[in-house]
Design an enzyme around this catalytic site. Sequence first.
Site, mmCIF file in Angstrom:
data_model
loop_
_atom_site.group_PDB
_atom_site.id
_atom_site.type_symbol
_atom_site.label_atom_id
_atom_site.label_comp_id
_atom_site.label_asym_id
_atom_site.label_seq_id
_atom_site.Cartn_x
_atom_site.Cartn_y
_atom_site.Cartn_z
ATOM 1 N N THR A 197 0.872 -1.188 0.000
ATOM 2 C CA THR A 197 0.000 0.000 0.000
ATOM 3 C C THR A 197 0.900 1.226 0.000
ATOM 4 O O THR A 197 2.028 1.158 0.493
ATOM 5 C CB THR A 197 -0.852 -0.029 1.290
ATOM 6 O OG1 THR A 197 -1.858 -1.007 1.124
ATOM 7 C CG2 THR A 197 -1.485 1.308 1.623
ATOM 8 N N VAL A 226 -13.583 -3.724 2.576
ATOM 9 C CA VAL A 226 -12.935 -2.420 2.698
ATOM 10 C C VAL A 226 -11.963 -2.488 3.866
ATOM 11 O O VAL A 226 -12.325 -2.920 4.959
ATOM 12 C CB VAL A 226 -13.982 -1.304 2.944
ATOM 13 C CG1 VAL A 226 -13.301 0.038 3.142
ATOM 14 C CG2 VAL A 226 -14.966 -1.235 1.771
ATOM 15 N N ASP A 228 -8.475 -0.599 6.050
ATOM 16 C CA ASP A 228 -8.289 0.619 6.851
ATOM 17 C C ASP A 228 -7.916 1.831 6.003
ATOM 18 O O ASP A 228 -8.138 2.968 6.418
ATOM 19 C CB ASP A 228 -7.170 0.398 7.878
ATOM 20 C CG ASP A 228 -5.843 0.083 7.194
ATOM 21 O OD1 ASP A 228 -5.824 -0.798 6.303
ATOM 22 O OD2 ASP A 228 -4.827 0.726 7.521
ATOM 23 N N THR A 248 -0.064 1.220 6.942
ATOM 24 C CA THR A 248 -0.044 0.063 6.046
ATOM 25 C C THR A 248 0.028 -1.200 6.890
ATOM 26 O O THR A 248 0.742 -1.235 7.884
ATOM 27 C CB THR A 248 1.143 0.120 5.073
ATOM 28 O OG1 THR A 248 1.242 -1.156 4.416
ATOM 29 C CG2 THR A 248 2.459 0.423 5.773
ATOM 30 N N GLY A 249 -0.707 -2.217 6.490
ATOM 31 C CA GLY A 249 -0.671 -3.461 7.246
ATOM 32 C C GLY A 249 -2.004 -4.170 7.182
ATOM 33 O O GLY A 249 -2.808 -3.907 6.280
#
Length: 336
Positions: A197, A226, A228, A248-249
Site C-alpha cells: 500500500t 474495505v 483501513d 499500512t498493514g
Amino acid sequence: MRIFITLLTLASLAAVPTPALASGDAPVAIVIHGGAGTIRREDMDAAREAAFRAALEAAVRAGHQRLAAGESSLVAVRTAINLLEDSPLFNAGKGAVFNADGVNELDASVMSGRDRNAGAVSSVRRVRNPIDLAIAVMQHSPHVMLSGEGAERFAAEQGMALIDPGYFHTDFRWQQLQDARERETAGRSGAADFFSTVGAVALDRDGNLAAGTSTGGMTNKRFGRVGDSPIIGAGTFADNASCAVSATGHGEYFIRWVVAYDICARVAAGAALADAADTVINHVLVEAGGAGGVIAMDPEGNIAMPFNTAGMYRASVGVDGGVFVGIYGEEGGVVD
Ligand code: ASP
C-alpha cells in the site's frame, strides 16, 4: 519505449538535488511509504530492490520539490502518491492486488490537518489514481466517503476519465492471487497477503500537515471488503494540533485499533511523536496480533516510521533536507 521514458523521468527526478531551504523559510518535510510486510533481503533480487529504491526516492523528492516551491502539503502528498500509484511495483493504482474474484478494487483517503477536512473512496474499479478521487470528494462534495459505483459516477461528474479495469492487470499480482488461493486451499493463513500500500505525509511552509493513503487492499480479499486505508482515523489521519499518519498493514486490526487516530491522540495528550507511534505499532498492535507500520509527522516536522513486520518500503526528506530511503528493518541514516 514507455518504460524507457518512465525510467528517464525517474532518473531525472532522482538526479535533481534537493532544494535547500532559504534562511527564514518555515521548515518543510515529507515522508512516504510503499507498504509494510514480509519484505526480506534474502527474497529480493538486486534489480528489484534497486527499482523499489529508485521509485521511492523519485516520489519523495517530487513531493519535496512541491513543498520547497511553496506549494501545499496536500499537493505534495498527491504528487508523491500519484508516482507510486503509477508504478507497477506498489499495491496501489497500476500495481494493485486482485481480490478473490480476480478483480482489482481500490481504496484511498486523504486528510487535511488545517481543518480536518477529509475525503475517501472505497472499492473503485475504474479510477486510475484513486487518491485524486479522494481529494475530489474532499474538495467538491459535502461527503467524506463515496464507494463503488457511486464513487465512479462522481468521478465522471468531476471530469475524471473512467478507465478499462484491464489497466490494473499485472502478471506479478495475478500470480500472487494464485499463490494466496493455494495457501487458502491448503488451510494456511494469509499472513503474507498484504504488501505495498502507499502513503504520504507532509508539512508545508504554512505549517499545515496532510496525509494520504492509496491501496489495492489485500490479495484474495473478499469482494467488497474495505480495509483501513480509506477509513479516516484508521489508515489516515491529520490534525495540525497533533500529527498526521498514513498506515499500512493488516487493515482489520488497524480499523479495530483506530491506529492513525490513536497515535495522534497520544501526541495531543503530550507524548512525543516517536514514542506514540512506537507504542501503538510495537506494543498495542503486536499484543493484538496486528502486523504493519505507519509513517507519521508532527507540526515541527519530526518523523516516525515504525513497523512490526520484516520490512517497510519508506523514504523521507526531513526538515534538514536529508533524504532517507529504507526497505528492511535494520536500515537507518540518510542517503545524501
Ligand atoms: N492496509 C491495507 C488494507 O488492509 C493493506 C496494506 O497496507 O498493504 O487494505
